[in-house]
Design a protein around this motif. Structure first.
Motif, short mmCIF file in Angstrom:
data_model
loop_
_atom_site.label_atom_id
_atom_site.label_comp_id
_atom_site.label_asym_id
_atom_site.label_seq_id
_atom_site.Cartn_x
_atom_site.Cartn_y
_atom_site.Cartn_z
N ASN A 118 43.42 54.16 37.92
CA ASN A 118 44.53 54.60 38.77
C ASN A 118 45.87 54.57 38.03
N ARG A 119 45.89 54.04 36.82
CA ARG A 119 47.16 53.94 36.10
C ARG A 119 47.76 55.30 35.78
N ASP A 120 46.92 56.29 35.53
CA ASP A 120 47.43 57.62 35.18
C ASP A 120 47.85 58.42 36.42
N SER A 121 47.00 58.42 37.45
CA SER A 121 47.29 59.24 38.63
C SER A 121 48.25 58.57 39.61
N ARG A 122 48.29 57.27 39.61
CA ARG A 122 49.18 56.49 40.50
C ARG A 122 49.03 56.88 41.96
N ASN A 123 47.81 56.89 42.43
CA ASN A 123 47.52 57.21 43.82
C ASN A 123 47.90 56.02 44.69
N PRO A 124 48.80 56.17 45.66
CA PRO A 124 49.24 55.02 46.48
C PRO A 124 48.13 54.45 47.37
N PHE A 125 47.21 55.31 47.80
CA PHE A 125 46.08 54.82 48.62
C PHE A 125 45.19 53.90 47.80
N THR A 126 44.86 54.31 46.59
CA THR A 126 44.04 53.47 45.70
C THR A 126 44.78 52.20 45.35
N ALA A 127 46.07 52.30 45.07
CA ALA A 127 46.85 51.11 44.71
C ALA A 127 46.87 50.10 45.85
N PHE A 128 47.02 50.58 47.08
CA PHE A 128 47.03 49.69 48.24
C PHE A 128 45.72 48.90 48.32
N HIS A 129 44.60 49.60 48.23
CA HIS A 129 43.31 48.92 48.35
C HIS A 129 42.97 48.08 47.12
N THR A 130 43.49 48.46 45.96
CA THR A 130 43.29 47.64 44.76
C THR A 130 44.03 46.31 44.91
N ARG A 131 45.23 46.35 45.46
CA ARG A 131 45.97 45.10 45.69
C ARG A 131 45.23 44.21 46.69
N GLN A 132 44.70 44.81 47.75
CA GLN A 132 43.95 44.04 48.75
C GLN A 132 42.71 43.40 48.11
N ALA A 133 41.96 44.21 47.37
CA ALA A 133 40.72 43.72 46.78
C ALA A 133 40.99 42.64 45.73
N LEU A 134 42.01 42.84 44.91
CA LEU A 134 42.34 41.84 43.90
C LEU A 134 42.70 40.51 44.55
N GLY A 135 43.50 40.56 45.59
CA GLY A 135 43.85 39.33 46.31
C GLY A 135 42.64 38.65 46.92
N LEU A 136 41.75 39.44 47.51
CA LEU A 136 40.54 38.85 48.11
C LEU A 136 39.64 38.23 47.05
N TRP A 137 39.43 38.92 45.94
CA TRP A 137 38.55 38.38 44.90
C TRP A 137 39.12 37.10 44.28
N LEU A 138 40.42 37.09 43.99
CA LEU A 138 41.00 35.89 43.39
C LEU A 138 41.00 34.71 44.35
N LEU A 139 41.30 34.97 45.62
CA LEU A 139 41.26 33.91 46.62
C LEU A 139 39.84 33.40 46.84
N GLN A 140 38.89 34.32 46.85
CA GLN A 140 37.49 33.93 47.02
C GLN A 140 37.03 33.03 45.88
N MET A 141 37.43 33.35 44.66
CA MET A 141 37.04 32.52 43.51
C MET A 141 37.71 31.15 43.56
N ALA A 142 38.99 31.13 43.88
CA ALA A 142 39.72 29.86 43.92
C ALA A 142 39.19 28.95 45.03
N LEU A 143 39.03 29.51 46.22
CA LEU A 143 38.52 28.69 47.33
C LEU A 143 37.05 28.37 47.16
N GLY A 144 36.30 29.27 46.53
CA GLY A 144 34.88 29.01 46.28
C GLY A 144 34.67 27.81 45.37
N TYR A 145 35.57 27.65 44.42
CA TYR A 145 35.50 26.49 43.53
C TYR A 145 35.72 25.20 44.32
N VAL A 146 36.68 25.23 45.23
CA VAL A 146 36.98 24.04 46.05
C VAL A 146 35.84 23.77 47.03
N VAL A 147 35.37 24.81 47.71
CA VAL A 147 34.32 24.65 48.70
C VAL A 147 33.02 24.20 48.03
#
Length: 110
Positions: free
Chosen positions: A30-59
């Motif tokens: 998405n770096r070349d096309s800069r699609n705002p729809f893709t960027a929105f969902h990429t931000r959501q997914a990145l946040g979910l994956w990082l939080l899942q890994m961090a909390l998964g380690y604790v749990v």
């Protein structure tokens, strides 16, 4: 956002929810096309994956099946919410955490 922008970004938006590697693929493609729809969902997914890994380690440190099952159900529901939003072409933020992820990763897709 136009319907054409949503249709062009829908595939990469879905890819972003498929593992952390999928999120990285969607980010770099998405770096070349800069699609705002893709960027929105990429931000959501990145946040979910990082939080899942961090909390998964604790749990993982606890010896409780109830806590582990609750953890997995919570994240499965959040990921399904994101995937269904990407499939339907909507900019639905993940409940509670979505606006935080959008602010934290605001530089993605800009």
């Amino acid at each position: 956002m136009t319907e054409q922008t949503i249709q062009e970004g829908k595939t990469l938006a879905l890819v972003s929810y498929i593992t952390l590697i999928g999120t990285l693929i969607a980010f770099f493609m998405n770096r070349d096309s800069r699609n705002p729809f893709t960027a929105f969902h990429t931000r959501q997914a990145l946040g979910l994956w990082l939080l899942q890994m961090a909390l998964g380690y604790v749990v993982g440190g606890f010896d409780s099946w109830m806590l582990t099952y609750s953890f997995w159900i919570f994240f499965i529901v959040l990921f399904l919410y994101g995937v269904l939003g990407a499939l339907s072409g909507k900019l639905n933020s993940v409940p509670i955490l979505g606006p935080f992820f959008q602010k934290l990763f605001a530089s993605i897709g800009q």
